[in-house]
Design a protein around this motif. Structure first.
Motif, mmCIF file in Angstrom:
data_model
loop_
_atom_site.group_PDB
_atom_site.id
_atom_site.type_symbol
_atom_site.label_atom_id
_atom_site.label_comp_id
_atom_site.label_asym_id
_atom_site.label_seq_id
_atom_site.Cartn_x
_atom_site.Cartn_y
_atom_site.Cartn_z
ATOM 1 N N LYS A 111 0.785 -1.306 0.088
ATOM 2 C CA LYS A 111 0.059 -0.102 0.157
ATOM 3 C C LYS A 111 0.904 1.229 -0.103
ATOM 4 N N THR A 123 2.098 2.122 -3.465
ATOM 5 C CA THR A 123 1.089 2.607 -4.243
ATOM 6 C C THR A 123 0.823 4.152 -4.082
ATOM 7 N N ARG A 160 -4.160 8.969 -3.047
ATOM 8 C CA ARG A 160 -3.778 7.512 -3.444
ATOM 9 C C ARG A 160 -3.915 6.855 -1.997
#
Length: 226
Positions: free
Chosen positions: A38, A41, A220
Motif C-alpha cells: 500500500k 502505491t 492515493r
C-alpha cells in the motif's frame, strides 16, 4: 516522518551520510507485506511528472533522525508497518523531489507521530542542521526564511513548510551564490502519512505543482483504504 526526509536534503546537497544521525528514538518497524504494498502505491511515480525528470537514487536509510535541542521527537513507542520512498530529479540533481509514504500499525500511532514531528520546529531544525553541516572552508549558508506556509487542506492532516536559503561557495577567489528553496508538504489520513520534499533554485517548485502532488498523495492514501 521522524525527520527522515529532512535528512535527505543534507545528504543530497552536502554529501553528508544521514545514517550518522541514526537514533534510538525512531519508530519501531514491523513491516507487513500488505502495508508495504500500500505504501508503494502512494508515493509519486515517474508518470506523475513532465518530461525531463528522471528517477533518482533512493537513500535507503532506515534510521534517519533529525535532532536539535528544541526538536528531537521521540517515536520509539510507535510502530511502522509499511514504508516507501521515491526520488526524482532533473539534470544535475536540482530541482529534486522526494516523496514518501509511511503506514503505522494503528491510527493512534499515526496521529501521535504526526503530532510530535509535523510542526514549525521541523523547518527550523532542518535549517540549523543544514547550516551546521555546510560549515566548511569556502562555503557559507545563509537562511533567509523558514517556517510554516498556508496550504490547502487536501487531507484530514495537512501541513506545509518552506526554507529559503542562499549558498555561497568561494573557490580561487571567485564566489558563486546559489539561492535555493526547500518545501516540505505532509499529508495524513487514518494509519497513513505521506509527503514530499522539494529542492529547487530561486523561489522553489511552483505552488501549483506542490498542490498537485499533495492532492495525488492524498487521493492515493484514500484509494489504498486509509
Amino acid at each position: 516522518m521522524s525527520g527522515r526526509l529532512a535528512l535527505l536534503v543534507i545528504a543530497v546537497l552536502l554529501g553528508v551520510p544521514a545514517l550518522a544521525l541514526a537514533s534510538h528514538l525512531d519508530p519501531k518497524e514491523r513491516i507487513a507485506p500488505a502495508d508495504q504494498r500500500k505504501a508503494a502505491t502512494i508515493v509519486l511515480k515517474r508518470t506523475d511528472l513532465v518530461t525531463g525528470w528522471k528517477q533518482g537514487p533512493s537513500s535507503n536509510n532506515d534510521d534517519d533522525h533529525l535532532d536539535c535541542s528544541f526538536y528531537n521527537p521521540n517515536g520509539s513507542d510507535l510502530t511502522i508497518t509499511g514504508k516507501s520512498e521515491a526520488e526524482f530529479e532533473r539534470a544535475g540533481g536540482i530541482p529534486s523531489i522526494v516523496s514518501f509514504a509511511d503506514v503505522y500499525v494503528s491510527p493512534k500511532d499515526a496521529v501521535a507521530g504526526w503530532t510530535r514531528t509535523v510542526k514549525p520546529a521541523l523547518a527550523r531544525c532542518l535549517a540549523q542542521v543544514f547550516t551546521r553541516e555546510a560549515a566548511r572552508p569556502g562555503t557559507k549558508v545563509t537562511i533567509l526564511k523558514q517556517g510554516s506556509i498556508s496550504f490547502p487542506r487536501v487531507a484530514p492532516r495537512t501541513a506545509a513548510f518552506r526554507i529559503g536559503l542562499r549558498i555561497a561557495v568561494t573557490e580561487s577567489g571567485q564566489t558563486r551564490t546559489v539561492p535555493l528553496t526547500i518545501h516540505i508538504v505532509a499529508v495524513g489520513r487514518g494509519r497513513a502519512e505521506a509527503g514530499l520534499l522539494t529542492i529547487a533554485p530561486g523561489q522553489g517548485l511552483a505552488g501549483a505543482d506542490l498542490r498537485l502532488f499533495a492532492k495525488l498523495l492524498a487521493e492515493r492514501m484514500r484509494k489504498a483504504g486509509f
